[in-house]
Design a protein around this motif. Structure first.
Motif, PDB file in Angstrom:
ATOM      1  N   TRP A 142      43.293  49.177  42.068  1.00 11.59           N
ATOM      2  CA  TRP A 142      41.856  48.913  41.963  1.00 11.59           C
ATOM      3  C   TRP A 142      41.223  49.033  43.342  1.00 11.59           C
ATOM      4  CZ3 TRP A 142      39.321  48.701  37.506  1.00 11.59           C
ATOM      5  CH2 TRP A 142      37.993  48.245  37.517  1.00 11.59           C
ATOM      6  N   ARG A 170      45.814  45.135  41.306  1.00  8.61           N
ATOM      7  CA  ARG A 170      45.009  44.832  42.491  1.00  8.61           C
ATOM      8  C   ARG A 170      45.044  45.988  43.484  1.00  8.61           C
ATOM      9  NH1 ARG A 170      47.467  40.312  45.244  1.00  8.61           N
ATOM     10  NH2 ARG A 170      47.528  39.410  43.159  1.00  8.61           N
ATOM     11  N   MET A 207      37.026  43.138  41.998  1.00  9.53           N
ATOM     12  CA  MET A 207      37.979  42.922  43.096  1.00  9.53           C
ATOM     13  C   MET A 207      37.927  41.475  43.549  1.00  9.53           C
ATOM     14  SD  MET A 207      40.034  44.997  44.805  1.00  9.53           S
ATOM     15  CE  MET A 207      41.424  43.930  45.042  1.00  9.53           C
ATOM     16  N   THR A 234      39.566  39.317  41.128  1.00  9.61           N
ATOM     17  CA  THR A 234      41.019  39.496  41.189  1.00  9.61           C
ATOM     18  C   THR A 234      41.617  38.680  42.330  1.00  9.61           C
ATOM     19  OG1 THR A 234      40.596  41.745  40.484  1.00  9.61           O
ATOM     20  CG2 THR A 234      42.833  41.233  41.198  1.00  9.61           C
ATOM     21  N   LEU A 235      40.920  38.735  43.483  1.00  9.70           N
ATOM     22  CA  LEU A 235      41.430  38.007  44.648  1.00  9.70           C
ATOM     23  C   LEU A 235      41.449  36.511  44.380  1.00  9.70           C
ATOM     24  CD1 LEU A 235      39.754  40.083  47.481  1.00  9.70           C
ATOM     25  CD2 LEU A 235      42.177  40.013  46.850  1.00  9.70           C
TER      26      LEU A 235
END
Lengths: 557, 198, 348
Positions: free
Chosen positions: B96, B93, B156, B159-160
């Protein structure tokens, strides 16, 4: 000796409402359905392109004719060329590749089914955009203008100064959009062939059809980019005041030609290599012999692919390039004739010593051989640059490239239609009507395109809406036009034959031709999942091995 | 008659084919490279041919800082993918995110340079051949950076939400290929525009 | 600059009947079968191309006969007979020797064709311009031709005059090709191959016709609506006639007194924005120079014969003769039209 395969039962289709069935087609990601959609799309535009050609031929049937105005005629040849190349020839080849490649390599679908659908609909959008120009282009002279800049749209004729309104932009946008679709399909074909082959099918064991479509896909990836770039540049010129092709600001008209033909020459190989693929599958089956020289055929095709990127300026011999440049392109163009000739000899050698069956697919492929030979030879004539200084931009060139595209590619395509029609529909066409189509088309084709060479030799340039009396071109133009009507008649026979027998033909079974590649091991039409179990193969002709267990190919390959 | 009698024997065939995602991405890169190549050829062809207006050496400043940003982002994305392969989501994370920041910084740099060129130097796409070829080449590259950033931002977001796991390494790898391509193109553009062209 | 026949020396027997029939095709009168027949050259570049074409045609004809016969033979000899036993024929997978043979032979053919071609490219493109050459600048317009003879101080349009060239002492005409707008192409088949006229680019061609007469051609690169009627007329004249023509063309326009009303209309309406008439205030550059309009046999780049009726029709509305030409209808009354036409017919 046909082999039937067992197929899992399909839910009753006949009782589903029409809307439901159409929805199934519109939302499909099945490579077989997308293949058929591409083919139907191409057939539709073939008829439209044919009407455009007929309009031109009627206008040219005699000198100083006034069937259509010069503005309309100029739109006709622009639309005819653009339609035939981008919305007939490319889609139909993508259609056959889509349908057949997964089947031939023992896969269940293409590598990216959704990308496949997206690419098809992009191409369809392109076709619609091009024809929307007829009502939407709102030129200076009134509502609705199809583009009239020629299918290769030379600069600076395409600049705002010379092409007002939006007709040129419709050309640019339509081709640009369908170009993205082409790249998508090429990525799909390439990935499918490299990544989805069934066990045992090494690259040297896959059907020539797969090899040739692999080369075609690679060429698409390299060739469409230059066209896309050139069209972006043209649009920047027209709308943001850029000067790529603006000769008044020091820009170059010749650089458009370079960029276009860097695309344009590989493009014609993109069209003809799938035609070679059809012929390479059909001739062995109907000669009852294995393809002669498979490795050489692969090598020759790869060589053609590479060489095709190095010959583009033979379309520019009259532009005033240096003698060194002209000489180089003469050499590269003549050189590409060598692997092409090798292929013709290999097809000949395949037939040699065989037992030739003259059903319709084979008739078209035999005609292809004779006609492609002639087309190649007129190409050699044109490759001699000084000879091209006379023949270039004349009806001799028009005759040459139609000989390749109609006499070569379209004939091979007709062969493919008849050969795989039973597989795609599960039904057999009428052999009598097929032969009628063939002979009518041979007559029409030769009347038109043999005699079309002559006005070129007598000084008739292309893209002229009329011509003077007393140039000696009249009789030849008349004969050329008459041939067009025979071709039209023959196309009607073709469409009628296929349409009727799609619904009413006799059941064909899974292997009506006693052929040898994997598509003939599954039912006709294949089930959605293609194969009940993914096969393992040991040779280039897995079905031959099965039918001749005492004499399988893998002992000799 | 048998359904699928093609199976010659039951021996286990060693059968490994390249991965779809990588092959497809390389194919896409090839097609994109062809487009960029033509813009580069046009740039080089028109060097020195402008009839008027500012010349490259008069107005171009070498964008060292922003180039370093973009090229570093290739390193950070590589580290991120490596972290994900090892199952380290937190590191993934972070790196990225760092890639996105660096990419955005590059875009900001381009925007800043263009603002200066347009408003202070009077160079637009229609000024002369240099303007035409410069803005179109750098602009085409910038457009590909934007597309890349959109994809990176989507990842992103996933991912969050916790949706990106170790098993998605393959997809991240394929996407990284695209990002590396964008960087390589910048190396070429940088060399042609700011070194050779000046 | 003499044509070199070495590539036809020793050629197979197909060449002689082939070139005989081609020259018969050509020489059966220059206007039969066509005044634009590429196989009826009268000038060295066209001659050289003709020679090369005979060689190329001979080679390709031979290839055609050989391969065609083999194909035909195969299709007939290896057809499935009615009494076929249903067994598959012997499967032959390939042969390296055969592949080598039909690779090497085509390569040799390519080498021969290439060398013959390269030689003609050099002869035509690298021909040195002799000091006595006539220099012409041809500028392509949509849809007419402008000709300038800079050292002879002549500016004219649409009908090019050149002196005949004696092969023993050649006096060629070297033409610089420019364009004022979009791409065009200069093609007179009996004189030379075509060369394009491209804006922002200077191209060159040359001719040295050795027979007097009128030679026809037309623009060979699509340039817009009236590409089809951008015709070419080249008058090859004896040296005396050519010099006389030059003298006449280099003078100012011959304006008769009785046409002064027409001249006034011409000079006060939009005509002078586009047209030039030497010796008057008219000096427009967009359209053809009209100083010696009546010395031309045609108007509108060959679209119509140069008669007063056609002139008047043209000025009233050019679209009736050449729809899409760049000259607008002049919105003149009948009286004004008659006056202007009368004026123009005095411009000899």
């Amino acid at each position: 000796m046909a082999i039937d395969s067992i197929v899992l039962p399909r839910p009753q289709e006949a009782f589903r409402p029409l809307v439901d069935r159409l929805h199934g087609w519109v939302t499909t990601v099945d490579h077989k359905r997308l293949g058929i959609l591409y083919i139907l799309f191409a057939l539709f535009f073939l008829v439209i392109g044919g009407i455009e050609a007929t309009i031109m031929r009627i206008q040219l049937i005699r000198p100083q004719n006034d069937f259509v105005s010069p503005e309309v005629f100029n739109r006709m040849f622009t639309m005819h060329g653009t339609t035939m190349i981008f919305f007939v020839a490319m889609p139909v080849m993508f259609g056959f590749a889509n349908y057949l490649v997964p089947l031939m390599i023992g896969a269940r679908d293409m590598a990216f089914p959704r990308l496949n659908a997206f690419s098809f609909w992009l191409s369809a959008l392109g076709g619609i955009l091009l024809y929307f120009s007829l009502v939407g282009a709102n030129g200076l002279y009134g509502a609705g203008n199809a583009p009239d800049v020629g299918w290769f749209a030379y600069a600076p004729l395409t600049a705002q100064t010379f092409s007002r309104g939006h007709s040129t932009d419709f050309w640019t946008l339509a081709v640009l959009v369908s170009g993205f679709g082409s790249i998508g399909t090429a990525i799909n074909i390439l990935t499918t062939i490299l990544c989805l082959r069934c066990p045992g099918m090494k690259l040297g064991k896959m059907p020539l059809f797969a090899w040739l479509n692999l080369v075609m896909a690679a060429l698409v990836l390299i060739a469409i980019g230059p066209l896309t770039a050139a069209q972006i540049m043209l649009t920047l010129d027209r709308y943001l005041g850029a000067h790529f092709f603006d000769t008044r600001a020091g820009g170059s008209a010749v650089i458009w030609m370079h960029f276009f033909w860097i695309f344009g020459h590989p493009e014609v190989y993109i069209l003809v290599i799938p035609a070679f693929a059809f012929v390479s599958e059909i001739i062995p089956v109907f000669s009852r012999k294995a393809m002669f020289g498979y490795p050489i055929m692969v090598a020759a095709t790869v060589a053609i692919g590479f060489l095709s990127t190095a010959v583009w300026a033979h379309h520019m011999f009259t532009v005033g390039l240096s003698s060194n440049a002209n000489t180089f392109f003469v050499l590269s163009t003549m050189a590409i004739g060598v692997p092409t000739g090798i292929k013709i000899f290999n097809w000949l050698a395949t037939m040699w010593g065989g037992k030739i069956h003259f059903q319709t697919p084979m008739l078209f492929c035999i005609a292809f051989l004779f006609q492609f030979l002639i087309a190649g030879l007129t190409g050699i004539m044109l490759s001699a640059a000084p000879f091209d200084w006379q023949l270039g931009n004349s009806y001799f060139v028009v005759a040459h490239f139609h000989y390749v595209i109609v006499g070569g590619i379209l004939f091979a395509l007709f062969g493919a239609f008849y050969y795989w029609f039973p597989k795609m529909t599960g039904r057999m066409y009428s052999e009598t009507l097929g032969k009628l189509h063939f002979w009518l088309f041979v007559l029409g084709f030769h009347l038109t395109f043999d005699f079309m060479h002559i006005p070129g030799l007598l000084g008739m340039p292309r893209r002229i809406y009329t011509y003077e009396l007393g140039r000696g071109w009249d009789t030849w133009n008349l004969i050329v036009t008459i041939g067009a009507f025979f071709q039209a008649l023959s196309i009607l026979t073709f469409i009628g034959n296929l349409l009727w027998h799609t619904f009413k033909g006799k059941a064909a079974g899974s292997d009506p031709w006693d052929a040898w590649t994997l598509e003939w091991t599954t039912s006709s039409p294949p089930p959605a999942y293609n194969f009940a179990a993914i096969p393992t193969v040991r040779s280039r002709r897995p079905l031959w091995d099965l039918k001749h267990p005492d004499d399988p190919d893998w002992k000799y390959e | 008659m048998n359904a699928t009698p093609i199976m010659m024997s039951d021996r286990q065939l060693e059968w490994e084919l390249p991965s779809r995602g990588h092959v497809a991405m390389f194919a896409l890169i090839a097609a994109e490279a062809a487009i960029f190549a033509i813009f580069v050829v046009a740039y080089i062809f028109y060097l020195g041919k402008s009839l008027t207006g500012p010349m490259p050496k008069d107005v171009l400043a070498i964008p060292i800082f922003y180039t370093i940003c973009l090229l570093s982002s290739s390193v950070t994305i590589h580290i991120a993918a490596h972290a994900l392969r090892r199952g380290n989501i937190a590191d993934f994370r972070a790196w990225w995110f760092g890639t996105i920041v660096l990419g955005a910084a590059f875009l900001y740099g381009t925007a800043h340079e263009w603002h200066r060129l347009i408003y202070q130097e009077g160079l637009t796409i229609s000024t002369n051949l240099f303007g035409t070829t410069y803005y179109s080449l750098v602009g085409l590259h910038g457009f590909h950076v934007i597309v890349g950033l959109i994809c990176l931002s989507a990842v992103m977001a996933f991912t969050l939400f916790g949706d990106v796991q170790q098993q998605h390494t393959y997809r991240i790898d394929v996407l990284s290929l695209y990002w590396h391509f964008v960087d390589v193109v910048w190396i070429v553009v940088f060399a042609v525009v700011y070194i050779i062209g000046r | 600059m003499a044509m070199n026949n070495s590539y036809t020396r020793g050629a197979p027997k197909v060449i002689i009947p082939l070139s005989l029939s081609m020259t018969a095709f050509a020489q059966a009168g220059a206007h039969s079968p066509s005044p634009t027949n590429i196989f009826a050259p009268v000038s060295t570049p066209a001659d050289m191309i003709f020679g090369l074409s005979v060689f190329v045609l001979a080679v390709t004809a031979t290839i055609f006969v050989v391969v065609f016969s083999l194909l035909l033979y195969a299709v007939v000899r290896f057809r499935k007979r009615a009494d076929d036993d249903g067994r598959e024929p012997a499967q032959v997978y390939g042969s390296n020797q055969v592949e080598l043979a039909w690779t090497v032979i085509p390569i040799l053919i390519v080498v021969a064709l290439f060398m013959a071609t390269a030689r003609v490219i050099a002869s035509v493109q690298k021909a040195a311009q002799p000091t006595n050459a006539i220099e012409v600048i041809a500028i392509g317009h949509q849809f007419w031709w402008e000709y300038r003879y800079p050292s002879l101080h002549v500016v004219t349009a649409n009908e090019l005059h050149v002196p005949v060239s004696d092969p023993a002492h050649p006096s060629p005409t070297f033409i610089k090709l420019l364009s004022a707008d979009t791409d065009h192409s200069f093609w007179i088949p009996r004189l030379a191959g075509k060369t394009d006229l491209i804006p922002n680019r200077v191209n060159h061609t040359w001719i040295d016709p050795h027979e007097t007469g009128l030679y026809l051609g037309q623009c060979a690169q699509y340039c817009g609506t009236q590409h089809a009627k951008m015709l070419l007329r080249v008058y090859v004249q004896s040296r005396d006639e050519f010099d006389r023509w030059i003298r006449q063309q280099s003078q100012v326009a011959h304006v008769g007194d009785t046409a002064s009303d027409g001249q006034r209309i011409f000079e006060t309406t939009a005509c002078i924005n586009c047209h030039a008439i030497a010796g008057t205030v008219a000096d427009g550059q967009f359209g053809p120079d009209l100083s010696h309009l009546m010395s031309r046999e045609t108007i509108a780049a060959g679209a119509a014969p140069n008669t007063p009726e056609n002139l008047k029709r043209w000025i009233r509305n050019p679209d009736t003769i050449k729809p899409g030409s760049r000259m607008p209808a002049m919105e003149l009354s009948e009286r004004e039209l008659d006056a202007v036409t009368a004026y123009l017919t005095t411009l000899r």
